[in-house]
Enzyme design. Structure first.
Site, PDB file in Angstrom:
ATOM      1  N   CYS A  79       0.834  -1.208   0.000  1.00 47.48           N
ATOM      2  CA  CYS A  79       0.000   0.000   0.000  1.00 47.48           C
ATOM      3  C   CYS A  79       0.873   1.265   0.000  1.00 47.48           C
ATOM      4  O   CYS A  79       1.554   1.531  -0.972  1.00 47.48           O
ATOM      5  CB  CYS A  79      -0.979  -0.048   1.172  1.00 47.48           C
ATOM      6  SG  CYS A  79      -2.335   1.115   0.965  1.00 47.48           S
ATOM      7  N   HIS A 171      -3.730  -5.274   0.473  1.00 51.93           N
ATOM      8  CA  HIS A 171      -3.219  -5.744   1.774  1.00 51.93           C
ATOM      9  C   HIS A 171      -3.258  -7.270   1.845  1.00 51.93           C
ATOM     10  O   HIS A 171      -4.302  -7.847   2.136  1.00 51.93           O
ATOM     11  CB  HIS A 171      -4.062  -5.155   2.905  1.00 51.93           C
ATOM     12  CG  HIS A 171      -3.831  -3.685   3.071  1.00 51.93           C
ATOM     13  ND1 HIS A 171      -2.835  -3.180   3.860  1.00 51.93           N
ATOM     14  CD2 HIS A 171      -4.439  -2.623   2.500  1.00 51.93           C
ATOM     15  CE1 HIS A 171      -2.836  -1.863   3.801  1.00 51.93           C
ATOM     16  NE2 HIS A 171      -3.810  -1.495   2.976  1.00 51.93           N
ATOM     17  N   GLU A 173      -2.102  -9.068   4.074  1.00 53.24           N
ATOM     18  CA  GLU A 173      -2.129  -9.525   5.468  1.00 53.24           C
ATOM     19  C   GLU A 173      -3.535  -9.694   6.026  1.00 53.24           C
ATOM     20  O   GLU A 173      -3.715 -10.320   7.061  1.00 53.24           O
ATOM     21  CB  GLU A 173      -1.315  -8.564   6.351  1.00 53.24           C
ATOM     22  CG  GLU A 173      -1.878  -7.151   6.514  1.00 53.24           C
ATOM     23  CD  GLU A 173      -1.523  -6.194   5.370  1.00 53.24           C
ATOM     24  OE1 GLU A 173      -1.152  -6.671   4.279  1.00 53.24           O
ATOM     25  OE2 GLU A 173      -1.656  -4.976   5.553  1.00 53.24           O
TER      26      GLU A 173
END
Ligand code: XMP
Length: 515
Positions: A79, A171, A173
Site C-alpha cells: 500500500c 493488503h 495480510e
C-alpha cells in the site's frame, strides 16, 4: 541465529497483522518504526514497508532514504510502501477521486513471476487506499492491475537493483485477501529464500540458550499471576536456570473462588520453586471505603508493590539480581502512533517503576511473542491446558467487578456467583468459545420474592465477550437456556443476590470491565 524479516512501520492499522502472517509462515518478523536506524546484518533476510494513514503526496508524508536499502535486501512495499517506492524512484502517484476500500480482483497478471506463481486468476484482494500509482518508474514493471486501478502489483526489472523490489497496492495480510498468505509465502520463501524454521520448539531452544547466557549463575525473582504469560515466562526461565528461579504468587483477596489454592497447586505440580503469599488483609484494608475505580487501581498497584518489595527484600538477602516479567510483544512494539501518545482510558495496573527502585535487572523471555505464540510455546512445553486456555483476568481482579466500595463479604458473594457462571461455561463447553467472561456485582438493590417473602437484595451482571485482543469486543451470544440455568443457580445459591442480568454492550463504546 534466527533469520528475520524486518517490517518498517509507517503507522498502518495492519502492521501487526503483517508480522503475524509472516510468523505464521514460521519466519520470525520484527516491527520497527520507519525512521529507526537499522543495521542490515546477515540475519535480516528482507524488508517490508507497511501501509500508512498518510499519503505520499501530503506534506506530512513519512520519509525514508529508500536508496540506502534498495538493492541490499529484497523489499516488499505494501500500500503506502508500494506507493512510496513508485514515487521515490520517479513514478507517478495521484490522489484518487475517491478512496478505494474493499474487495477487488487481480486482473491480467504475470503468472510466471515467482511472486504470483500459483495465484488464481481473478484472485480476491483487499484494497484500502486513497492514492493510485498511475505510472511506474523506469526500473519497474507491471505485474497486475484490477478493474479499477492500473497498478495493483509491480516489481523491479531484472537486474535493475542487486536485490528485487516488489510493490502491491492491496493488503495481503488481511484475510479478505484470499490468497494473501500464499503471496507472502511466495515473497518470503520463494523469492527471499527464507527457510521457515521458526517454530515453538526452535524458539524455546534459542531463548533458553539466551537466558542461560544472560543470567549465568545468578538468581531470578518472578511474581506469577496464574495467567498464561507469567506462567509460560516462568517455565522458560525454569528450563534455563532451574532452581535459581524463585517465584511467588500473591493472594490479594480479589482472586476468583479457590483460585489461590488451585493455582498454587498447579505451579507446584510444574516443579516451580514457588512461595504463596497471603496478603488479603493488606489489600482489603487499603481498599476500605474506596469506590472510585482509578483510585482502586492505584491502591492495588501500590499494595502489590509493597508486597513485592517485602518479598524481594527477603529474597534479596539470598542475593537475587534479576526480576522476571511476562511482558509480551504488543506491549513493546514501538509502533508509529499517528494519533500521538494514546489516551489512558483505564490505568492498567503494572509494576513498571519497580526495577529501578529495587535496583534489579529485568529479564523478559516473552517480549518478542504475540499472545497466541505464547500459548503455542506453552503447549510445546506441555504446560497444563487449563492454564494455557484461561480467560484474561485483570490485575486488580474482582475489585473492578465490585462497583462501589469493597468488603470481604462482597468479595465472597461475587466469588460464589462468578464460580457458578464460569463452571457452567466449562460444563456446557462454552468456556473456550468465549474470549473473556466474568460477573459484576452491582451496587443497587431491587425487590424480589422468594417463597412467601419479599426480598430486597443485590444484582449481578454476567459479562461474556468475544474479541481478538480486548481492544474491541462483541458480547457473546450465549444460549438463552444456558443463561436461564446460570441465573437460577445464582439466585438459588448465593445469599444476598436476587437478580441476574446479562450485559449486551459492545466495545466500543462500552468497555469489557464495568470499572
Ligand atoms: P476494558 O475494560 O478496558 O478491558 O475493555 C480490556 C481488557 O483489559 C483488562 N483490564 C485490565 N487488566 N489491569 C489489567 O491487568 C487493569 O486495570 C485492567 N482493566 C481492564 C480487561 O479484563 C480486559 O481483558
Amino acid at each position: 541465529m534466527t533469520e528475520k524479516i524486518l517490517i518498517l512501520d509507517f503507522g498502518s492499522q495492519y502492521t501487526q497483522l503483517i508480522a503475524r502472517r509472516i510468523r505464521e509462515l514460521q519466519i520470525y518478523a520484527e516491527i520497527v518504526p520507519y525512521n529507526k536506524e537499522i543495521v542490515l546484518d546477515d540475519n535480516i533476510k528482507a524488508i517490508i514497508l507497511s501501509g500508512s494513514p498518510f499519503s505520499v503526496k501530503e506534506e506530512k508524508a513519512l520519509h525514508i532514504a529508500l536508496d540506502t536499502i534498495a538493492g541490499k535486501k529484497p523489499i516488499l512495499g505494501i500500500c503506502y510502501g508500494a506507493q512510496y517506492m513508485a514515487n521515490y524512484f520517479g513514478g507517478k502517484v495521484e490522489r484518487s477521486q475517491k478512496r478505494e476500500y474493499g474487495k477487488a480482483n487481480l486482473a491480467d497478471f504475470q503468472q510466471e513471476d515467482p511472486f504470483l506463481r500459483g495465484i488464481s486468476p481473478g484472485s480476491q484482494v483487499w484494497m484500502s487506499h486513497g492514492d493510485t500509482i498511475v505510472a511506474l518508474p523506469e526500473q519497474f514493471e507491471l505485474l497486475a492491475g484490477t478493474a479499477s486501478i492500473p497498478v495493483a502489483a509491480f516489481r523491479s526489472k531484472s537486474g535493475a537493483f542487486d536485490q528485487p523490489m516488489y510493490g502491491i497496492q492491496f493488503h495481503p495480510e488481511v484475510t479478505h485477501s484470499l490468497e494473501g498468505l500464499k503471496l507472502l509465502s511466495n515473497f518470503a520463501v520463494d523469492i527471499v529464500g527464507c527457510k521457515g524454521n521458526w517454530t515453538p520448539g526452535s524458539f524455546i531452544n534459542q531463548i533458553v540458550g539466551e537466558l542461560k547466557e544472560q543470567i549465568g549463575g545468578e538468581k531470578v525473582l518472578m511474581a506469577l499471576s496464574g495467567g498464561v504469560d507469567s506462567t509460560v515466562g516462568a517455565a522458560l526461565l525454569q528450563k534455563a536456570v532451574g532452581d535459581q528461579l524463585h517465584c511467588f504468587f500473591v493472594d490479594n483477596g480479589l482472586l476468583r473462588k479457590d483460585e489461590y489454592a488451585n493455582v498454587l497447586e498447579s505451579y507446584k505440580g510444574m516443579g516451580f520453586n514457588i512461595t504463596g503469599v497471603d496478603a488479603r488483609e493488606l489489600f482489603w484494608n487499603a481498599l476500605k471505603g474506596v469506590s472510585d475505580p482509578e483510585q482502586k487501581r492505584k491502591i492495588i498497584g501500590k499494595a502489590f508493590i509493597d508486597v513485592f518489595e517485602e518479598n524481594a527484600a527477603r529474597f534479596k538477602g539470598e542475593g537475587i539480581q534479576w526480576l522476571g516479567q511476562g511482558t509480551i510483544y504488543p506491549d513493546v512494539i514501538e509502533s508509529v502512533s499517528v494519533h500521538g501518545p494514546s489516551v489512558t482510558i483505564k490505568s492498567h495496573h503494572n509494576v513498571g517503576g519497580l526495577p529501578e527502585k529495587l535496583k534489579m535487572k529485568i529479564v523478559e523471555p516473552l517480549r518478542m511473542l504475540f499472545k497466541d505464540e505464547v500459548r503455542k510455546v506453552g503447549r510445546a512445553m506441555q504446560l497444563p491446558e487449563h492454564i494455557l486456555n484461561r480467560h484474561p483476568f485483570p490485575g486488580p481482579g474482582l475489585a473492578i467487578r465490585i462497583l462501589g466500595d469493597i468488603t470481604p463479604e462482597k468479595v465472597t458473594m461475587l466469588q460464589e456467583a462468578d464460580a457458578i457462571f464460569i463452571n457452567n461455561l466449562k460444563k456446557y463447553n462454552l468456556y473456550e468459545k468465549v474470549w473473556q467472561a466474568g460477573t459484576v456485582l452491582l451496587p443497587i438493590r431491587s425487590v424480589g420474592v422468594m417463597g412467601d417473602e419479599r426480598t430486597y437484595e443485590q444484582t449481578v451482571a454476567l459479562r461474556a465477550v468475544n474479541s481478538m485482543d480486548g481492544m474491541t469486543a462483541e458480547w457473546s451470544r450465549l444460549p438463552y437456556d444456558f443463561l436461564a440455568q446460570v441465573s437460577s443457580e445464582i439466585i438459588n445459591n448465593v445469599k444476598g443476590i436476587n437478580r441476574v442480568v446479562y450485559d449486551i454492550s459492545t466495545k466500543p463504546p462500552s468497555t469489557i470491565e464495568w470499572e
